[in-house]
Design a protein around this motif. Structure first.
Motif: not given
Ligand code: CA
Length: 229
Positions: A78-84, A220-223
Motif C-alpha cells: 500500500l504505497s503513495a508511489r505510483s510509478g510502474s 495487469e497493465p504496466g506491471m
C-alpha cells in the motif's frame, strides 16, 4: 482467524486500517517501521501483510525481501508511489499485490480477502498437487509438459510453455514483466515487453475460449501478468 500485520508509519492511517480490519474479525498487529515489522512477523507469523514502502528506518521493499527469506505469507503493498518501476520492484521482491494511495477501504479489503484465499488454496511456490492444473477450459500437466483443451492436445512452443509454467505455478499471483522476461529469455531481455505481448497473445489464442477477453491469462497493465485459476 486471520492474522494481519499492518506495516505503516502514518499513525492515523495505521489506526484506520487496524479499526477496519478488527471490525471484520481479523487479528491485527501494527508496526510503524521495518525493524518492528520483521521482529513481529517472526514472533507472531501473520497470514497476510499490508506493507507501506516509505518507512522511517528502511525501504518497504527491503522489508519484503527480508521477509521472503523465510515467509510465504501474501504481501499487499500500500504505497503513495505510483510509478510502474516501484510496482515492479515490489513485485520482484516478493509482493503479491500493489495498491496506490489514496485507496478505497472496500477495495483493500477485497484484495486482502483474495490474497488470503489464494494463499489458503494454493500456497505460492509450492508444487501443484499431482502436477496437474485444471480449469474449465484446459488442463495443464506440469510433469508430462502437456496441455489439453477439452479433448484435444494443444501444442506449445518451448517459450510458450516456459511462460505458462511460471504463471501456472504461481496461481493468482501477479508476476512482473521483468521477472517473466528474465526467466524465459534471460537477463539481457528484461525490457523487451513486446516479446511478452506477442507470446501472451499466442498463449491466449491457444488456451482461452475468447482470447480478446481472457479469463485465465490476465494482463495487469504496466506491471505484469497473472494466472487466475
Ligand atoms: Ca509512509
Amino acid at each position: 482467524m486471520t492474522r494481519v500485520l499492518v506495516v505503516e508509519d502514518d499513525a492515523q492511517l495505521a489506526r484506520a486500517l487496524v479499526i477496519n480490519l478488527q471490525a471484520r474479525r481479523y487479528v491485527v498487529d501494527a508496526a510503524p517501521d521495518g525493524a518492528t515489522a520483521l521482529s513481529l512477523a517472526a514472533s507472531e507469523p501473520p497470514d497476510v501483510l499490508i506493507v507501506d514502502l516509505g518507512l522511517p528506518d528502511m525501504d518497504g521493499i527491503d522489508v519484503i525481501q527480508a521477509l521472503r527469506r523465510w515467509s510465504r505469507s501474501p504481501v499487499l503493498v500500500l504505497s503513495a508511489r505510483s510509478g510502474s518501476e516501484d510496482k515492479i520492484r515490489a513485485l520482484d521482491a516478493g509482493a503479491d499485490d500493489y495498491m496506490t494511495k489514496p485507496f478505497s477501504m472496500d477495495e483493500l479489503l477485497a484484495r486482502l480477502r483474495a490474497a488470503t484465499r489464494r494463499a489458503a488454496e494454493a500456497p505460492p511456490l509450492e508444487p501443484v498437487a499431482g502436477g496437474q492444473v485444471s480449469t474449465d477450459d484446459f488442463t495443464v500437466d506440469l510433469v508430462a509438459k502437456k496441455v489439453k483443451r477439452v479433448d484435444r492436445d494443444v501444442r506449445l512452443t518451448p517459450t510458450e510453455w516456459h511462460l505458462l509454467e511460471i504463471l501456472i505455478c504461481n496461481p493468482g499471483r501477479l508476476i512482473s514483466q521483468r521477472r517473466l522476461l528474465q526467466e524465459v529469455w534471460g537477463p539481457s531481455y528484461s525490457t523487451k515487453t513486446n516479446y511478452l505481448r506477442v507470446y501472451m497473445a499466442q498463449l491466449r489464442r491457444k488456451l482461452e475460449a475468447d482470447p480478446s477477453h481472457p479469463r485465465y491469462l490476465i494482463t495487469e497493465p504496466g506491471m505484469g501478468y497473472r494466472f487466475e485459476p
